[in-house]
Design a protein around this motif. Sequence first.
Motif, short mmCIF file in Angstrom:
data_model
loop_
_atom_site.label_atom_id
_atom_site.label_comp_id
_atom_site.label_asym_id
_atom_site.label_seq_id
_atom_site.Cartn_x
_atom_site.Cartn_y
_atom_site.Cartn_z
N UNK A 42 0.87 -1.17 0.00
CA UNK A 42 0.00 0.00 0.00
C UNK A 42 0.91 1.22 0.00
N UNK A 43 0.90 1.96 -1.10
CA UNK A 43 1.79 3.10 -1.28
C UNK A 43 0.94 4.34 -1.57
N UNK A 44 0.94 5.29 -0.63
CA UNK A 44 0.12 6.50 -0.77
C UNK A 44 -1.33 6.16 -1.11
N UNK A 45 -1.90 5.23 -0.38
CA UNK A 45 -3.28 4.78 -0.54
C UNK A 45 -3.56 4.07 -1.87
N UNK A 46 -2.51 3.64 -2.57
CA UNK A 46 -2.66 2.89 -3.81
C UNK A 46 -2.11 1.48 -3.59
N UNK A 47 -2.91 0.45 -3.92
CA UNK A 47 -2.42 -0.92 -3.82
C UNK A 47 -1.60 -1.24 -5.07
N UNK A 48 -0.34 -1.64 -4.83
CA UNK A 48 0.59 -1.93 -5.91
C UNK A 48 1.07 -3.37 -5.78
N UNK A 49 1.08 -4.09 -6.90
CA UNK A 49 1.62 -5.44 -6.95
C UNK A 49 3.06 -5.33 -7.46
N UNK A 50 4.01 -5.84 -6.67
CA UNK A 50 5.43 -5.77 -7.02
C UNK A 50 5.92 -7.18 -7.32
N UNK A 51 6.58 -7.32 -8.47
CA UNK A 51 7.07 -8.62 -8.91
C UNK A 51 8.59 -8.58 -9.06
N UNK A 52 9.24 -9.60 -8.50
CA UNK A 52 10.69 -9.76 -8.63
C UNK A 52 10.91 -10.99 -9.51
N UNK A 53 11.35 -10.74 -10.74
CA UNK A 53 11.53 -11.82 -11.71
C UNK A 53 13.02 -12.12 -11.83
N UNK A 54 13.38 -13.37 -11.60
CA UNK A 54 14.77 -13.81 -11.66
C UNK A 54 14.95 -14.79 -12.81
N UNK A 55 15.91 -14.48 -13.67
CA UNK A 55 16.26 -15.37 -14.78
C UNK A 55 17.77 -15.50 -14.77
#
Length: 115
Positions: free
Chosen positions: A25-38
């Motif tokens: 929750x960032x400044x009242x905005x729900x954000x989906x964060x993805x860490x992609x490893x290749x």
Amino acid sequence: MSMSDNWINVCEPNDLVDNSGVCALVNDVQVAIFKICQGDKLSLYAVSNWDPIGKANVMYRGLVGSVSNEPFVASPLYKQRFKLISGECVDDESVKIAVYPARIVDQQVQLQLVN
């Protein structure tokens, strides 16, 4: 959470899960964060957590994959795939989700929420 030059510290990299998403929750905005490893390459992506088709905040729970070497997240509800770089829906060109710049600086995951 602190802010510097329009970048917001959200968490530490070890708070993220490899090849999966987390919600912030960032400044009242729900954000989906993805860490992609290749291999040795690590990429961060941040998109809106709101699924515009399923009408729920669930994108962080989606499965990640790629189409033509472009990463996407598939909504856990109706399985529409959204490109992590542009937010465009692979399955319905009329639908798009917000994307946010993401980076790691000084062991902090940072996001930039652009209006």
